[in-house]
Design an enzyme around this catalytic site. Structure first.
Site, short mmCIF file in Angstrom:
data_model
loop_
_atom_site.label_atom_id
_atom_site.label_comp_id
_atom_site.label_asym_id
_atom_site.label_seq_id
_atom_site.Cartn_x
_atom_site.Cartn_y
_atom_site.Cartn_z
N CYS A 186 29.78 0.02 -17.51
CA CYS A 186 31.24 0.19 -17.37
C CYS A 186 31.64 0.71 -15.99
CB CYS A 186 31.78 1.09 -18.47
SG CYS A 186 31.19 2.82 -18.40
N HIS A 188 33.32 6.39 -20.94
CA HIS A 188 33.56 4.96 -20.75
C HIS A 188 34.78 4.77 -19.85
CE1 HIS A 188 33.19 0.71 -21.60
NE2 HIS A 188 34.45 0.64 -21.97
N HIS A 220 36.39 -4.81 -19.15
CA HIS A 220 35.37 -3.76 -19.12
C HIS A 220 34.01 -4.32 -19.54
CE1 HIS A 220 35.50 -2.50 -23.65
NE2 HIS A 220 35.86 -3.75 -23.52
#
Length: 310
Positions: A222, A269, A281
């Site tokens: 990420c 994240h 993402h």
């Protein structure tokens, strides 16, 4: 004709360019033109507004001059009408009307004095007013020029916006066709400028696998994806979601612009906002880079951030 001969005549075939890239390049050029045009328009509009304000101010200053002149002209006209009604007044008629020659003389002297005074006043007012009239004449000429410039720039702006609307539709169709999207599937909006470079890079990674601690080019985690996207415009982000949070300007969700970062799961994240409530993402749960909504990207939305200076 032999095949060899054909080969001499025909140019060798080349790979077809991505139709999405082609449309986006055309849109970027139009946005560049529009940006310059808007600056020109804003400059002219500011000057045009200032000219209109100056004209209004001069008209306000001229108003009492004109009102006084109108009164004086009316007084002179009234004197002339009373004196010469029905033709020039003879001395005898005046005597009969006024009652005596002495009274007539007094009145004629007063009449002459009033007329002279009025003409002197008119001349003085006209002299005082002439400078303002000249200023207004210059401003009226400037108004006409700026009005024409304003109209021309407004027309060019409308033409570019029409072209952009057409190209946007063509780009969206090319995007859906090349990505195999259905009518109801989300099509990311086109983002111009440097932020657009960041967003387009991230979008081109869709479908690539999630790879732990990877920052491309074959796979991403990420923070590696957001790092890679922003590196396209010379911004160096740390390869860690929490560290990225600590260096960005924190913003509210309703302030999000394409290219901003969205954080989840207690800063474990991070995703890249692309517009219309969507992000791209590197998703661990789907093992690839994907586009989805802010709500569906991950649980426990944490916050949003903007790269300082952007």
């Amino acid at each position: 004709m032999t095949l060899a001969a054909v080969g001499l005549v025909l140019a060798p075939s080349t790979a077809h360019a991505d139709p999405v890239d082609d449309k986006e390049a055309q849109m970027e050029a139009k946005y560049h033109d529009l940006e310059g045009l808007i600056e020109d328009y804003n400059k002219v509009n500011i000057e045009f507004t200032e000219t209109k304000e100056k004209i209004a101010d001069l008209e306000e200053k001229l108003k009492p001059f004109q009102e006084k002149l109108d009164v004086l002209y009316e007084e002179v006209g009234e004197i002339a009408r009373n004196t010469y009604m029905g033709g020039a007044m003879s001395g005898m008629t005046a005597v009969l009307t006024t009652g005596s020659a002495d009274t007539l003389a007094d009145r004629m002297t007063l009449l002459d004095q009033i007329t002279v005074d009025d003409h002197d006043a008119i001349a003085a007012l006209n002299d005082a007013k002439s400078d303002l009239d000249e200023q207004k004449r210059v401003l009226d000429g400037l108004y006409a020029t700026q009005s024409k410039q304003d109209e021309e720039l407004r027309g060019k702006k409308e033409t570019i916006e029409t072209d952009l609307e057409r190209l946007s539709g063509e780009r969206d169709k090319a995007y859906r066709d090349s990505r195999g999207l259905g009518p109801g599937d989300f099509t990311p909006p086109y983002v111009p400028g440097k932020r657009g470079e960041v967003v387009r890079f991230a979008l081109k990674q869709t479908g690539k696998p999630y790879v732990f601690a990877a920052a491309g080019p074959g796979g991403w985690d990420c923070s590696g994806l957001t790092l890679g996207a922003w590196s396209q415009v010379g911004v160096n982000l740390p390869h860690n979601a929490e560290a990225q949070w600590n260096m960005v300007q924190h913003i509210s969700r309703d302030q999000l612009k394409p290219g901003d970062l969205v954080f989840y799961n207690g800063l474990s994240h991070v995703a890249l906002y692309i517009g219309d409530g969507h992000i791209v993402h590197a998703a661990t749960n789907n093992n690839n880079v994907q586009v989805t909504t802010i709500e569906k990207a991950a649980t426990d939305y944490y916050g949003a951030g903007r790269i300082p200076g952007w």
